[in-house]
Design a protein around this motif. Sequence first.
Motif, PDB file in Angstrom:
ATOM      1  N   LEU A 119      53.939 -12.593  15.371  1.00  0.00           N
ATOM      2  CA  LEU A 119      52.472 -13.141  15.639  1.00  0.00           C
ATOM      3  C   LEU A 119      52.339 -14.001  16.804  1.00  0.00           C
ATOM      4  CD1 LEU A 119      51.619 -13.983  11.848  1.00  0.00           C
ATOM      5  CD2 LEU A 119      51.086 -11.624  13.248  1.00  0.00           C
ATOM      6  N   ASP A 120      51.871 -13.839  17.873  1.00  0.00           N
ATOM      7  CA  ASP A 120      51.703 -14.661  18.824  1.00  0.00           C
ATOM      8  C   ASP A 120      50.566 -15.408  19.211  1.00  0.00           C
ATOM      9  OD1 ASP A 120      52.545 -15.720  21.439  1.00  0.00           O
ATOM     10  OD2 ASP A 120      52.312 -14.067  22.337  1.00  0.00           O
ATOM     11  N   ASP A 121      50.580 -16.962  18.723  1.00  0.00           N
ATOM     12  CA  ASP A 121      49.312 -17.664  18.846  1.00  0.00           C
ATOM     13  C   ASP A 121      48.342 -17.263  18.430  1.00  0.00           C
ATOM     14  OD1 ASP A 121      48.676 -19.875  20.225  1.00  0.00           O
ATOM     15  OD2 ASP A 121      48.870 -19.352  22.006  1.00  0.00           O
ATOM     16  N   VAL A 122      48.256 -16.672  17.254  1.00  0.00           N
ATOM     17  CA  VAL A 122      46.913 -16.070  16.663  1.00  0.00           C
ATOM     18  C   VAL A 122      46.267 -17.080  15.511  1.00  0.00           C
ATOM     19  CG1 VAL A 122      47.520 -13.586  16.688  1.00  0.00           C
ATOM     20  CG2 VAL A 122      48.273 -14.898  14.578  1.00  0.00           C
ATOM     21  N   LYS A 151      56.218 -18.941  25.113  1.00  0.00           N
ATOM     22  CA  LYS A 151      56.245 -18.475  23.857  1.00  0.00           C
ATOM     23  C   LYS A 151      55.986 -16.939  23.870  1.00  0.00           C
ATOM     24  CE  LYS A 151      52.523 -21.029  22.714  1.00  0.00           C
ATOM     25  NZ  LYS A 151      52.485 -21.865  23.737  1.00  0.00           N
ATOM     26  N   SER A 152      54.952 -16.453  24.280  1.00  0.00           N
ATOM     27  CA  SER A 152      54.686 -15.183  24.476  1.00  0.00           C
ATOM     28  C   SER A 152      55.814 -14.429  25.314  1.00  0.00           C
ATOM     29  CB  SER A 152      53.518 -14.792  25.370  1.00  0.00           C
ATOM     30  OG  SER A 152      52.231 -15.308  24.656  1.00  0.00           O
ATOM     31  N   ASN A 153      56.575 -14.924  26.235  1.00  0.00           N
ATOM     32  CA  ASN A 153      57.616 -14.529  26.814  1.00  0.00           C
ATOM     33  C   ASN A 153      58.724 -13.898  25.934  1.00  0.00           C
ATOM     34  OD1 ASN A 153      56.127 -14.678  29.233  1.00  0.00           O
ATOM     35  ND2 ASN A 153      57.547 -16.261  30.164  1.00  0.00           N
TER      36      ASN A 153
HETATM   37 MG   LIG Z   1      51.054 -16.975  25.089  1.00  0.00          MG
END
Ligand SMILES: [Mg+2]
Length: 411
Positions: A349-352, A36-38
């Motif tokens: 929005l990353d996993d917030v 996801k973050s990648n």
């Molecule tokens: Mg992540």
Amino acid sequence: MLLKHLSLTNFRNYIRLELDFPSGLTLIQGGNAQGKSNLLEAMVFLATGKSPRASSDAELVNWLVRDEPYPYARAAAEVMRAHKEDQIDITLLPNKGNGRFRKQVRINGVNKRAMDLVGVMLTVLFRPEDVHLVSGSPNQRRRYLDVALCQMEPAYCRALSHYQKVLSQRNALLRSLAERRTSDVGEQLRYWDEKLVESGSLVVARRLWLINELAKEAALLHLDLSGGVERLRLRYLPSFDPGQQPRSARTPYPSTQVLRERGVEYEELSVEQVSASFLAHLFAGRSRDLAAGMTLLGPHRDDLGFYLGDRNLRIYGSRGQQRTAALASKLAEVAIMTRVSGEHPILLLDDVMSELDATRRAMLLDVIPMVKQAIVTTTDWSYFSPGLLQEAHRLQVKDGQVLFIEGAPPD
Ligand SMILES: [Mg+2]
Ligand SMILES: Nc1ncnc2c1ncn2[C@@H]1O[C@H](COP(=O)(O)OP(=O)(O)O)[C@@H](O)[C@H]1O
């Protein structure tokens, strides 16, 4: 601004990815360590030429291909703004077999410098670790300002990189002067002072402008997000008072410690005004610089303060208060970028969601329509209402592969 298509080759855990994005909200669900973050990192990399988290570009190249005779990684995007389509392409190529990689940037098929990426694709990323924006080191806050300003103003980006070069040359000179006292100290320093002021004043003036703008927007957003009555204040904390000449050579600038505790507000200043005061402060602080063997004032010593009432949130804020303040200031950035460029940045929005309570989660989702496109990652679909799940474009990421989720919203 819309990201229409993303292509990745050997980027982190994506060996090969071709992915279309619609406008509006895209939700990407995946377990831990699936990519996801990648994925969002690749988007910011394309927008800014830099990864928001890797310390070297080599980290971005897939591990499995790094030992191949000719390893490379590529990220490419098709973006659309105001009826104009652009193609951005960054390829990381091995650098003479020393384990490092060099960037080859192409915009619409033409080789460009990384700096030319400015404004082609605008993104604002928010991650759980952005709570460090408030609680972390001044260095992280300067980086935040730089990433935002660089996306909006090519001139800022050029001045900043020039400033950094001149600064290291002035520091080298200060070190060598400390070792051998020569007679023309003043003259040599004068040359570098002027060079430093030339680029540094623009950096200071534009940071001051951005912080004052952010302060206005963030205060309003913060009232919504916190549901509270306390006003969030963002303040520029420069290493010298850019609006005033030093009082004397003995006291080159007022005790910044005191100013920083309270967070005074500076009026907007022109580059010329900052130049005059920067040069005078450098001159007044010369003996201190010589004794230290380095430049003690300038934008490389800037900070940004977050205050709630009179309290500095870095020191006194709870984790929750710091997170809300960081979020308010990121969303303020979206509003300012939109106003300045006439384009909505892509909100990432990353996993917030897992970090926010239900109220703040709902408020955050409320502001998403402020942009044309938002790409939001999550470990858990349940953070979103059935209505929102129905509306959103839904993707699932698993081990570097992305699937489109059709039909009824997943449980
Ligand atoms: Mg992540
Ligand atoms: N250069 C790389 N090559 C291959 N895999 C990588 C590389 N860098 C990171 N990874 C892996 O990518 C996976 C997904 O990372 P990430 O996107 O941060 O996960 P998450 O979905 O939790 O946000 C992790 O297992 C990580 O170890």
